[in-house]
Design a protein around this motif. Structure first.
Motif, PDB file in Angstrom:
ATOM      1  N   ILE A 180       1.377  -1.247  -0.402  1.00 35.93           N
ATOM      2  CA  ILE A 180      -0.192   0.055  -0.055  1.00 35.93           C
ATOM      3  C   ILE A 180       0.742   0.914   0.339  1.00 35.93           C
ATOM      4  O   ILE A 180       1.874   1.324   0.541  1.00 35.93           O
ATOM      5  N   ILE A 181       1.016   1.798  -0.566  1.00 36.47           N
ATOM      6  CA  ILE A 181       1.812   2.823  -1.230  1.00 36.47           C
ATOM      7  C   ILE A 181       1.150   4.436  -0.820  1.00 36.47           C
ATOM      8  O   ILE A 181       1.847   5.320  -0.637  1.00 36.47           O
ATOM      9  N   GLU A 182      -0.688   4.189  -1.122  1.00 34.02           N
ATOM     10  CA  GLU A 182      -0.954   5.892  -0.406  1.00 34.02           C
ATOM     11  C   GLU A 182      -2.521   5.475   0.435  1.00 34.02           C
ATOM     12  O   GLU A 182      -2.723   4.912   0.699  1.00 34.02           O
ATOM     13  N   LYS A 183      -2.178   6.658   1.488  1.00 39.71           N
ATOM     14  CA  LYS A 183      -4.003   6.524   2.179  1.00 39.71           C
ATOM     15  C   LYS A 183      -4.524   7.953   1.906  1.00 39.71           C
ATOM     16  O   LYS A 183      -3.158   9.092   2.232  1.00 39.71           O
ATOM     17  N   LYS A 184      -5.710   8.046   2.322  1.00 39.70           N
ATOM     18  CA  LYS A 184      -5.937   9.941   2.415  1.00 39.70           C
ATOM     19  C   LYS A 184      -7.358   9.477   2.522  1.00 39.70           C
ATOM     20  O   LYS A 184      -8.169   8.460   2.763  1.00 39.70           O
ATOM     21  N   PRO A 185      -8.466  10.299   3.818  1.00 35.63           N
ATOM     22  CA  PRO A 185      -9.121  10.252   4.455  1.00 35.63           C
ATOM     23  C   PRO A 185     -10.567  10.194   3.072  1.00 35.63           C
ATOM     24  O   PRO A 185      -9.900  11.074   2.114  1.00 35.63           O
ATOM     25  N   SER A 186     -12.215   9.188   3.210  1.00 38.07           N
ATOM     26  CA  SER A 186     -12.082   9.915   1.612  1.00 38.07           C
ATOM     27  C   SER A 186     -13.523   9.967   3.104  1.00 38.07           C
ATOM     28  O   SER A 186     -14.610  10.358   1.590  1.00 38.07           O
ATOM     29  N   GLY A 187     -13.672  10.741   3.665  1.00 36.31           N
ATOM     30  CA  GLY A 187     -14.900  11.210   4.386  1.00 36.31           C
ATOM     31  C   GLY A 187     -15.126  10.877   5.674  1.00 36.31           C
ATOM     32  O   GLY A 187     -14.354  10.486   6.628  1.00 36.31           O
ATOM     33  N   THR A 188     -16.782  11.523   6.647  1.00 34.06           N
ATOM     34  CA  THR A 188     -16.177  12.236   7.333  1.00 34.06           C
ATOM     35  C   THR A 188     -17.257  10.524   8.859  1.00 34.06           C
ATOM     36  O   THR A 188     -16.967  10.129   9.342  1.00 34.06           O
TER      37      THR A 188
END
Length: 198
Positions: free
Chosen positions: A99-107
């Protein structure tokens, strides 16, 4: 003798703590693929997909036995295994990588992850970048969801001819998998939320 017992007890509990806090999550989930158009749809479902994700290193492995896919009728099941997938030779489909990237997608606690690795189907490996969503379920359990397309020619799979006269060149794949921490104790939720997958 007492010192030996004490030493063994300490080693046992240290090993248990290490396993619980390793950041490794495992699960068994469902894979569904569809190919074709509604009037001549080929659809297979497997509930035997296995996955392992190391939240510390970001490494992962998913595999699904080819013969575990079920279809609307036995003839479709037979053709899938014998004619198209040759499951007696190529018994599993796998996806391994990082896994190379992660970011919040919503609340709602969703985190979008991007994975790079080798997708191996029909004995042919193809480098792929696939995205997914990890959502906190209950406690420190997680749900993984992903949807992606597979070009049959990329894996040297004979294209099925549909009743419409056209070939089904692409499979649309959907994965749903619950993930639970490995070990007797539960890792800290705060650590899991960081999703330190790089």
């Amino acid at each position: 003798m007492k010192k030996l017992l004490l030493l063994l007890t300490c080693l046992y509990w240290n090993c248990q703590d290490g396993a619980a806090q390793s950041g490794i999550y495992k699960g068994i989930g469902t894979v569904v693929f569809e190919a074709g158009v509604p009037l001549s749809l080929i659809k297979g479902t497997s509930e035997a997909a296995k996955g392992t994700i190391d939240l510390e290193s970001g490494k992962f492995r998913f595999d699904v036995p080819i013969t575990s896919f079920r279809f609307l009728n036995s003839l479709m099941h037979e053709r899938f295994n014998d004619k198209y997938m040759q499951s007696h030779r190529f018994q599993k489909a796998t996806f391994t990588g990082q896994i190379i990237e992660k970011k919040p997608s919503g609340t709602n606690g969703e985190t979008k992850v991007t994975a790079v690795g080798l997708l191996t189907i029909h004995g042919v490996s193809k480098k792929r970048t696939i995205t997914g969503l990890i959502t906190q379920d209950a406690g420190s359990n997680w749900q993984l969801a992903s949807d992606f397309a597979v070009e049959l020619e990329d894996h040297h799979i004979k294209v099925p001819q549909l009743s419409s006269g056209y070939g089904a060149n692409t499979m649309q794949v959907s994965l749903q998998m619950p993930l639970k921490p490995v070990g007797s104790a539960v890792p800290q939720i705060a650590d899991a939320k960081k999703l330190s997958l790089k």
